[in-house]
Motif scaffolding. Structure first.
Motif, PDB file in Angstrom:
ATOM      1  N   ASP A 187      35.042  20.528  44.650  1.00  0.00           N
ATOM      2  CA  ASP A 187      35.270  21.832  45.296  1.00  0.00           C
ATOM      3  C   ASP A 187      34.873  22.957  44.367  1.00  0.00           C
ATOM      4  N   VAL A 188      34.984  22.712  43.058  1.00  0.00           N
ATOM      5  CA  VAL A 188      34.661  23.746  42.074  1.00  0.00           C
ATOM      6  C   VAL A 188      34.291  23.074  40.750  1.00  0.00           C
ATOM      7  N   LEU A 189      33.361  23.688  40.022  1.00  0.00           N
ATOM      8  CA  LEU A 189      32.924  23.182  38.722  1.00  0.00           C
ATOM      9  C   LEU A 189      33.449  24.140  37.667  1.00  0.00           C
ATOM     10  N   LEU A 190      34.298  23.639  36.786  1.00  0.00           N
ATOM     11  CA  LEU A 190      34.930  24.495  35.778  1.00  0.00           C
ATOM     12  C   LEU A 190      34.226  24.295  34.445  1.00  0.00           C
ATOM     13  N   ALA A 191      33.836  25.411  33.793  1.00  0.00           N
ATOM     14  CA  ALA A 191      33.111  25.292  32.515  1.00  0.00           C
ATOM     15  C   ALA A 191      33.485  26.432  31.587  1.00  0.00           C
ATOM     16  N   GLY A 192      33.439  26.155  30.290  1.00  0.00           N
ATOM     17  CA  GLY A 192      33.645  27.189  29.284  1.00  0.00           C
ATOM     18  C   GLY A 192      32.379  28.020  29.136  1.00  0.00           C
ATOM     19  N   ALA A 193      32.557  29.271  28.715  1.00  0.00           N
ATOM     20  CA  ALA A 193      31.418  30.190  28.653  1.00  0.00           C
ATOM     21  C   ALA A 193      30.347  29.714  27.666  1.00  0.00           C
ATOM     22  N   THR A 194      30.743  29.041  26.575  1.00  0.00           N
ATOM     23  CA  THR A 194      29.721  28.585  25.622  1.00  0.00           C
ATOM     24  C   THR A 194      28.824  27.541  26.273  1.00  0.00           C
ATOM     25  N   THR A 195      29.426  26.620  27.001  1.00  0.00           N
ATOM     26  CA  THR A 195      28.627  25.601  27.697  1.00  0.00           C
ATOM     27  C   THR A 195      27.668  26.262  28.679  1.00  0.00           C
ATOM     28  N   VAL A 196      28.175  27.230  29.409  1.00  0.00           N
ATOM     29  CA  VAL A 196      27.335  27.935  30.388  1.00  0.00           C
ATOM     30  C   VAL A 196      26.148  28.611  29.691  1.00  0.00           C
ATOM     31  N   ARG A 197      26.402  29.210  28.522  1.00  0.00           N
ATOM     32  CA  ARG A 197      25.323  29.901  27.794  1.00  0.00           C
ATOM     33  C   ARG A 197      24.355  28.884  27.189  1.00  0.00           C
ATOM     34  N   VAL A 198      24.916  27.899  26.469  1.00  0.00           N
ATOM     35  CA  VAL A 198      24.065  26.956  25.728  1.00  0.00           C
ATOM     36  C   VAL A 198      23.237  26.085  26.676  1.00  0.00           C
TER      37      VAL A 198
END
Ligand SMILES: NC(=O)c1ccc[n+]([C@@H]2O[C@H](COP(=O)([O-])OP(=O)(O)OC[C@H]3O[C@@H](n4cnc5c(N)ncnc54)[C@H](OP(=O)(O)O)[C@@H]3O)[C@@H](O)[C@H]2O)c1
Length: 258
Positions: free
Chosen positions: A67-78
């Motif tokens: 239903d939703v994908l949860l990620a930390g901002a560093t992962t999203v950036r890297v």
């Protein structure tokens, strides 16, 4: 991909069937991680170097079920996240099971240092969610509110329990937490990690990479129960469930050698 446990079976396991989370009436959080055989969660600063074709296929299936994908901002950036854009077949598959067309990505951030023009916000089917805290820089919050739904959970940093509750209130019950290690360790510390899909990659990388959890010591350690083991090209796909009372007994029996 072939099944090794609980019972060795066919060579072409149906991943959707193997990993489907039945609706149990409350939110379920699944961590989705890959590690090298020596426990590294990064190779050259990224997770991608640890992955392979079967792992990518499983990753896509797990995204397709969430239903939703949860990620930390560093992962999203890297990792250069863009929004999830399911194929037409996957959208039909989701619709038939009462899921939304595509899962939004929910990013946890303290700084809100995310570019509103990035693919995460522009190349997406579902409007992303940004989860931050009350003292986040207001000019960045205002800019992100133009392109994402905002959730505020916590005073000086995000309280993961409150964040997950806020997602549940939106009807987002199947949460796939894609890391990174700093985020996943907080989800586990909040006792909200119900399941771990761990790919063990047939690589030794050495060095001082992060492990799949990076944060406070879990005291007592979270006990897991191994529910499924699949294999493909020397990659292992381990599906762990958080042990309940029964699982704890199983682990204790193992320790006692029975
Ligand atoms: N092996 C795998 O399966 C896997 C999976 C994912 C990622 N990775 C790798 O892991 C590395 C990144 O992971 P990471 O652990 O360093 O970072 P991360 O968990 O992805 O992100 C950390 C960032 O998330 C935000 N954050 C986390 N907890 C927060 C809280 N309680 N309140 C507010 N903001 C919070 C902060 O963002 P701000 O900086 O914006 O404040 C923080 O800097 C990369 O090398 C990536 O390739 C590996």
């Amino acid at each position: 991909m072939r099944r090794l446990l609980p019972l060795p079976g066919a060579d072409d396991v149906d991943l959707d069937e193997a990993y489907w989370l039945s609706d149990v009436g409350h939110q379920q959080v699944r961590g989705v991680m890959v590690a090298s055989a020596d426990g590294a969660a990064q190779a050259h600063g990224r997770a991608g170097g640890l992955s392979g074709p079967a792992d990518k296929a499983l990753f896509a299936v797990l995204r397709g079920q969430a239903d939703v994908l949860l990620a930390g901002a560093t992962t999203v950036r890297v990792e250069g996240y863009a929004g999830e854009q399911p194929t037409a077949d996957r959208r039909d598959w989701r619709r038939a099971r009462g899921l939304s067309e595509a899962p939004p990505i929910a990013v946890v951030t303290r700084t809100c240092d995310l570019d509103p023009a990035a693919g995460l916000f522009t190349e997406t089917v579902a409007r992303p969610i940004v989860i931050t805290h009350r003292q986040a820089p207001q000019h960045r919050v205002a800019a992100l509110a133009e392109v994402a739904d905002m959730i505020t959970a916590g005073e000086q940093e995000v309280d993961l329990s409150a964040a997950l509750d806020a997602l549940a209130e939106r009807g987002l019950r199947r949460v796939s937490c894609e890391g990174g290690p700093r985020l996943l360790s907080q989800v586990a510390a909040a006792d909200r990690l119900d399941e771990l899909s761990l790919t063990v990659s047939p690589l030794l990388v050495g060095g001082s990479a992060l492990r799949i959890l990076d944060g406070a010591l879990l005291e007592p350690p979270t006990r897991l129960r191994l529910a499924d083991v699949l294999e493909d090209e020397s990659f292992l796909f381990l599906r762990y469930l958080r042990a309940g009372a029964d699982g704890e007994r199983e682990v204790q029996d193992e320790v006692n050698g029975s």
